[in-house]
Design a protein around this motif. Structure first.
Motif, PDB file in Angstrom:
ATOM      1  N   HIS A 334     -82.308 -69.722  52.344  1.00 50.87           N
ATOM      2  CA  HIS A 334     -82.967 -68.429  52.565  1.00 50.87           C
ATOM      3  C   HIS A 334     -81.952 -67.352  52.952  1.00 50.87           C
ATOM      4  O   HIS A 334     -82.111 -66.185  52.569  1.00 50.87           O
ATOM      5  CB  HIS A 334     -84.037 -68.561  53.634  1.00 50.87           C
ATOM      6  N   TRP A 338     -81.850 -63.936  50.541  1.00 48.53           N
ATOM      7  CA  TRP A 338     -82.322 -62.639  51.028  1.00 48.53           C
ATOM      8  C   TRP A 338     -81.190 -61.770  51.567  1.00 48.53           C
ATOM      9  O   TRP A 338     -81.447 -60.740  52.193  1.00 48.53           O
ATOM     10  CB  TRP A 338     -83.406 -62.838  52.087  1.00 48.53           C
ATOM     11  N   ASP A 366     -86.112 -67.734  62.975  1.00 55.52           N
ATOM     12  CA  ASP A 366     -86.755 -66.584  63.617  1.00 55.52           C
ATOM     13  C   ASP A 366     -85.979 -65.303  63.332  1.00 55.52           C
ATOM     14  O   ASP A 366     -86.574 -64.241  63.089  1.00 55.52           O
ATOM     15  CB  ASP A 366     -86.857 -66.805  65.129  1.00 55.52           C
ATOM     16  N   ARG A 369     -86.739 -64.156  59.835  1.00 51.58           N
ATOM     17  CA  ARG A 369     -88.071 -63.578  59.672  1.00 51.58           C
ATOM     18  C   ARG A 369     -88.136 -62.151  60.209  1.00 51.58           C
ATOM     19  O   ARG A 369     -89.025 -61.393  59.833  1.00 51.58           O
ATOM     20  CB  ARG A 369     -89.118 -64.468  60.344  1.00 51.58           C
ATOM     21  N   ARG A 372     -87.083 -60.540  57.008  1.00 50.01           N
ATOM     22  CA  ARG A 372     -88.078 -60.692  55.944  1.00 50.01           C
ATOM     23  C   ARG A 372     -89.197 -61.566  56.492  1.00 50.01           C
ATOM     24  O   ARG A 372     -89.034 -62.779  56.605  1.00 50.01           O
ATOM     25  CB  ARG A 372     -87.415 -61.324  54.716  1.00 50.01           C
ATOM     26  N   ALA A 373     -90.311 -60.966  56.805  1.00 51.84           N
ATOM     27  CA  ALA A 373     -91.383 -61.691  57.486  1.00 51.84           C
ATOM     28  C   ALA A 373     -91.873 -62.882  56.672  1.00 51.84           C
ATOM     29  O   ALA A 373     -92.143 -63.957  57.216  1.00 51.84           O
ATOM     30  CB  ALA A 373     -92.544 -60.739  57.784  1.00 51.84           C
ATOM     31  N   ASP A 374     -91.992 -62.726  55.364  1.00 52.92           N
ATOM     32  CA  ASP A 374     -92.500 -63.788  54.503  1.00 52.92           C
ATOM     33  C   ASP A 374     -91.358 -64.333  53.662  1.00 52.92           C
ATOM     34  O   ASP A 374     -90.784 -63.619  52.837  1.00 52.92           O
ATOM     35  CB  ASP A 374     -93.604 -63.231  53.597  1.00 52.92           C
ATOM     36  N   LEU A 375     -91.015 -65.598  53.880  1.00 47.96           N
ATOM     37  CA  LEU A 375     -89.902 -66.203  53.161  1.00 47.96           C
ATOM     38  C   LEU A 375     -90.332 -66.863  51.851  1.00 47.96           C
ATOM     39  O   LEU A 375     -89.520 -67.523  51.201  1.00 47.96           O
ATOM     40  CB  LEU A 375     -89.203 -67.239  54.052  1.00 47.96           C
ATOM     41  N   THR A 376     -91.579 -66.678  51.473  1.00 44.35           N
ATOM     42  CA  THR A 376     -92.072 -67.279  50.235  1.00 44.35           C
ATOM     43  C   THR A 376     -91.356 -66.669  49.029  1.00 44.35           C
ATOM     44  O   THR A 376     -91.175 -65.448  48.951  1.00 44.35           O
ATOM     45  CB  THR A 376     -93.583 -67.053  50.084  1.00 44.35           C
ATOM     46  N   ARG A 378     -91.313 -65.534  45.257  1.00 47.21           N
ATOM     47  CA  ARG A 378     -92.306 -65.091  44.293  1.00 47.21           C
ATOM     48  C   ARG A 378     -91.708 -65.096  42.889  1.00 47.21           C
ATOM     49  O   ARG A 378     -90.486 -64.994  42.734  1.00 47.21           O
ATOM     50  CB  ARG A 378     -92.808 -63.700  44.658  1.00 47.21           C
ATOM     51  N   ASP A 381     -88.959 -62.732  41.929  1.00 46.82           N
ATOM     52  CA  ASP A 381     -87.626 -62.945  42.491  1.00 46.82           C
ATOM     53  C   ASP A 381     -86.678 -63.572  41.472  1.00 46.82           C
ATOM     54  O   ASP A 381     -85.451 -63.449  41.600  1.00 46.82           O
ATOM     55  CB  ASP A 381     -87.712 -63.840  43.737  1.00 46.82           C
ATOM     56  N   ASN A 515     -90.377 -73.170  46.016  1.00 45.84           N
ATOM     57  CA  ASN A 515     -91.132 -73.238  47.270  1.00 45.84           C
ATOM     58  C   ASN A 515     -91.422 -74.684  47.668  1.00 45.84           C
ATOM     59  O   ASN A 515     -91.371 -75.027  48.855  1.00 45.84           O
ATOM     60  CB  ASN A 515     -92.436 -72.446  47.134  1.00 45.84           C
TER      61      ASN A 515
END
Length: 799
Positions: A334, A338, A366, A369, A372-376, A378, A381, A515
């Motif tokens: 991650h 990101w 933490d 996040r 980037r609050a949502d590490l999903t 998509r 991406d 994911n």
């Protein structure tokens, strides 16, 4: 002071090189040009030294074993090293670089030209004089040669003798040496002086200072660090010295700031480096075996390694169990996806190092996040293109660890497979030739979702067949092989006219697989032990089966440039704004420290300008080329200038006065008037002007907005010339610093000017990530544009 006296001071160690200086980077053209200047009596510039106590001097080439004062060379290293190398016939003690750049210099007595030795051209020709031999043996050794050349012509004999004597007298030439003295001159002050006088080169970083401090206590540190870098290079991974120093700092001190290394004793540094090298090697094994990231191009997120090394340092160098290992790897993936460290690097590193020292991997997650609050992941991406995109390593990771199979043989492409599978090829599922025939853009053709990995045999077997012709056959021969590579199995999507639908469907599959894998890393049982890799890493090569003409041209160019003594570039590399870390483009080749390491502007080769923030690149001082041939021509022209130059010159720096002088001399009247008006308006409203750092003319204006200085516009002259002088509005900088309603009022006021409206609307649509840029030649044809711009900026500053 005479040149000969300067060289004597180097021999006696009265004149030395400070440890914070970088190595020798001149090429042969610069050496030839420099000696041509010396021979003709042209100015060659002065030299700058710092007089300090010998016992406290931090020098390259070992400690100074003498009493009293010593002079450290601040400005003139390339010239002094060249003089020493040619006149003495060997590099000076402090030398670090390629001595071939000044070895074998010859002088032609008739043409009065300098060239380097070429046997076919020069052998047995008495007109070619070995310059180094002349300095060491004297004119007498060449008297018979000039007699042979002159024959009975006494006038020619005198001419040749005078030319030989003029060359031989170069060491007797007087040059000016300026000296910095005073007890108040600390290393930090002197480095600031160094950075100011070396305006044409790369500024010294905190890392350079830290390495100098380390070497003052442990002289062999640089050598041992370079040896470790070379071992990793042999294993297929290219790391930089600054990166290793940063990782050492994290392991030894738990800090990102290099100043933390200042007081660490030599013994602790030596032990820390041994631990760091071992830990990095262990992490490379883990990342290679568990994630399949087994070669340099896919080893993303390198600045996460200092954090992971500190994590292992706190645990005696090894993971407690497989769950702990996998949770850290989950964070690592991650972090690079990101861009955790693409902005304020030291701030982010310090936050993560503190988190590591406070607790476990959850603390690191933490911190992520907060970014980037949502590490999903998509589907969009995976929408990038080119091998340098951030999600390319993730595609390779999935291939190597999630059961992907070779399309042709059906065999697993596992990270544990060796033999022929240590060499893979990037395959375009939809052949490039057929996509180009249908009119698809290059960015679409090279979309990540059109890539998969195969063995060479399979790639040759498939060739450039239409997907409808080969995918069904491969699935029939090896059931499930398409799904293993996340290739949609709906035959209707294999049609060329459904290519974009195919990409969308495959991105869905890739995002789901990514994911699932990331979730599996968090689900590893704490009871599962850590298994060591079965065997040492095998160097893996991944090639592109169908390289573009552009790719071939870039490969050829890089090989040629390296042969000319230029630096090796970063390939398929992200180029980020140096101020805020925002990614501007992915370059085919990138020289972040200039074509010659430490000299000149950063250079970007960008054959495919799609999805590129062109104004951002220009405003950030990058020298951008869109064709390999254009960069080659630029280098050829520069080499000629260097070889024929009367003296090395240093760029003035584009402060306000220099920029206005350039505009007055080179720009058409309407552009001159527009520039004068813009600068005058900015000055009236309290703006300050920031000099452009590049060789291309540029000037930045910062306005006081809400009590803070905000970069508001940039004037710049592109490669195409002064007629294309442009204005870029730095809306991205403003958007990050002012309330949205204030920015909206600014843009609304500007959009009343027709020529500004469309670019502003496009910038707004992407959240001002791309800054609008306008040619002044076009703006001057729009009535009232300047008044509207001034009114809008006044609203920004005072509204």
């Amino acid at each position: 002071m005479k040149i000969a006296q300067i060289l004597d001071k180097i021999d006696s160690r009265e004149l030395v090189l400070p440890e914070f200086q970088r190595g020798y980077v001149w090429n042969r053209d610069q050496v030839r040009g420099f000696f041509q200047s010396l021979y003709r009596g042209y100015p060659i510039g002065s030299f700058l030294t710092w007089s300090t106590r010998a016992e406290t001097a931090i020098t390259r080439g070992g400690p100074v074993e003498r009493d009293g004062a010593v002079q450290l060379l601040l400005d003139g290293q390339q010239r002094i090293t060249t003089l020493y190398g040619v006149i003495r016939g060997r590099p000076p003690r402090f030398f670090e670089g390629n001595s071939a750049a000044f070895t074998g210099l010859r002088f032609h007595l008739d043409e009065e030209a300098f060239e380097f030795y070429a046997p076919v051209k020069m052998k047995d020709d008495p007109a070619w004089v070995d310059v180094t031999a002349l300095f060491q043996r004297g004119i007498g050794a060449y008297f018979s040669a000039i007699v042979q050349l002159a024959g009975a012509d006494r006038e020619r004999l005198e001419t040749l003798h005078n030319r030989l004597n003029r060359l031989h007298q170069i060491p007797e030439r007087e040059v000016h040496v300026e000296e910095v003295t005073g007890e108040d001159k600390t290393v930090e002050v002197v480095v600031d002086i160094f950075n100011r006088v070396n305006s044409g080169g790369t500024k010294l970083s905190h890392g350079d200072l830290a390495l100098a401090a380390v070497c003052s206590r442990w002289p062999e540190a640089r050598q041992e660090m370079n040896a470790a870098l070379e071992r990793w290079r042999q294993a297929g991974f290219e790391f930089k010295l600054d990166w290793l120093l940063r990782t050492l700092n994290a392991v030894v001190t738990g800090e990102a700031n290099f100043t933390a290394l200042a007081e660490i004793p030599a013994g602790q540094l030596r032990e820390g480096l041994a631990e760091t090298v071992g830990t990095v090697g262990h992490l490379l094994d883990v990342v290679s075996s568990r994630l399949g990231l087994d070669h340099d191009r896919v080893l993303a997120g390198r600045l996460a390694f200092p954090v992971m090394a500190r994590f292992l340092h706190n645990r005696s160098g090894r993971f407690a169990n497989a769950a702990e290992r996998d949770r850290l790897l989950h964070w690592y993936i991650h972090a690079f996806l990101w861009g955790r460290y693409s902005g304020a690097t030291e701030t982010a590193l310090n936050q993560d190092l503190e988190a590591v020292d406070r607790g476990d991997v959850d603390q690191l997650l933490d911190q992520l996040r907060l970014l980037r609050a949502d590490l999903t992941i998509r589907p969009d991406d995976f929408g990038g293109s080119q091998l340098g995109a951030r999600f390319y390593p993730l595609l390779y990771l999935l291939t190597r660890v999630c059961g992907a199979r070779d399309l042709g043989s059906g065999l697993p492409l596992s990270a544990h497979m060796l033999g022929r599978l240590s060499s893979l090829q990037v395959h375009h599922i939809f052949p490039k030739s057929k996509l180009y025939e249908r009119g698809y853009r290059k960015a679409e053709v090279n979309a990540i979702a059109n890539f998969c990995f195969l063995t060479q045999d399979s790639n040759l077997q498939i060739g450039d067949r239409d997907p409808r012709d080969y995918l069904a056959r491969l699935e029939e021969a090896h059931p499930g092989v398409l799904a293993s590579q996340w290739i949609p199995t709906d035959p209707d999507l294999w049609r060329l006219d459904r290519y974009r639908d195919f990409l969308a469907a495959r991105r869905e599959l890739l995002a789901a697989a990514a994911n699932d894998f990331l979730a599996s890393l968090l689900g590893t049982s704490e009871e599962e032990p850590v298994t060591e890799p079965d065997a040492p890493r095998t160097p893996v090569t991944v090639t592109v089966a169908e390289p573009d003409d552009d790719a071939d041209a870039v490969d050829s160019l890089v090989e040629w440039l390296v042969g000319q003594g230029m630096a090796k570039p970063e390939r398929n590399a992200e180029v980020a704004d140096p101020e805020n870390g925002r990614v501007l483009t992915v370059a085919a080749a990138f020289w972040p420290n200039g074509l010659q390491e430490g000299l000149g502007d950063p250079v970007v080769l960008l054959p495919d300008p799609d999805d590129t923030d062109q104004p951002g690149l220009a405003a950030s001082g990058f020298l951008v080329f869109h064709q390999a041939d254009a960069l080659r021509a630029y280098v050829d022209k520069r080499r000629k200038v260097q070889a024929d130059a009367p003296a090395p010159t240093r760029p003035r720096g584009w402060d306000r006065a220099a920029f206005e002088d350039y505009v007055a001399a080179h720009c058409p009247p309407e552009i001159r008037d527009a520039v004068t008006s813009l600068i005058g308006h900015a000055e009236r409203h309290g703006a300050r002007f920031i000099p452009g750092r590049g060789k291309k003319p540029s000037l930045k204006a910062e306005f006081p907005v809400d009590g803070k200085w905000q970069r508001t516009w940039v004037l710049w002259v592109p490669v195409s010339g002064p007629d294309d002088t442009s204005l870029t509005l730095s809306l991205g900088s403003i958007a990050a610093a002012v309330p949205w309603n204030k920015l909206t009022r600014l843009v609304g006021a500007l959009q009343t000017v027709p020529l500004l409206a469309a670019p502003l609307a496009a910038a707004r649509a992407v959240g001002y990530q791309k800054w609008p840029s306008f040619r002044l030649a076009e703006l001057t044809s729009a009535e009232g544009w300047l008044e509207q711009l001034e009114t809008a900026l006044e609203e920004l500053v005072h509204g």
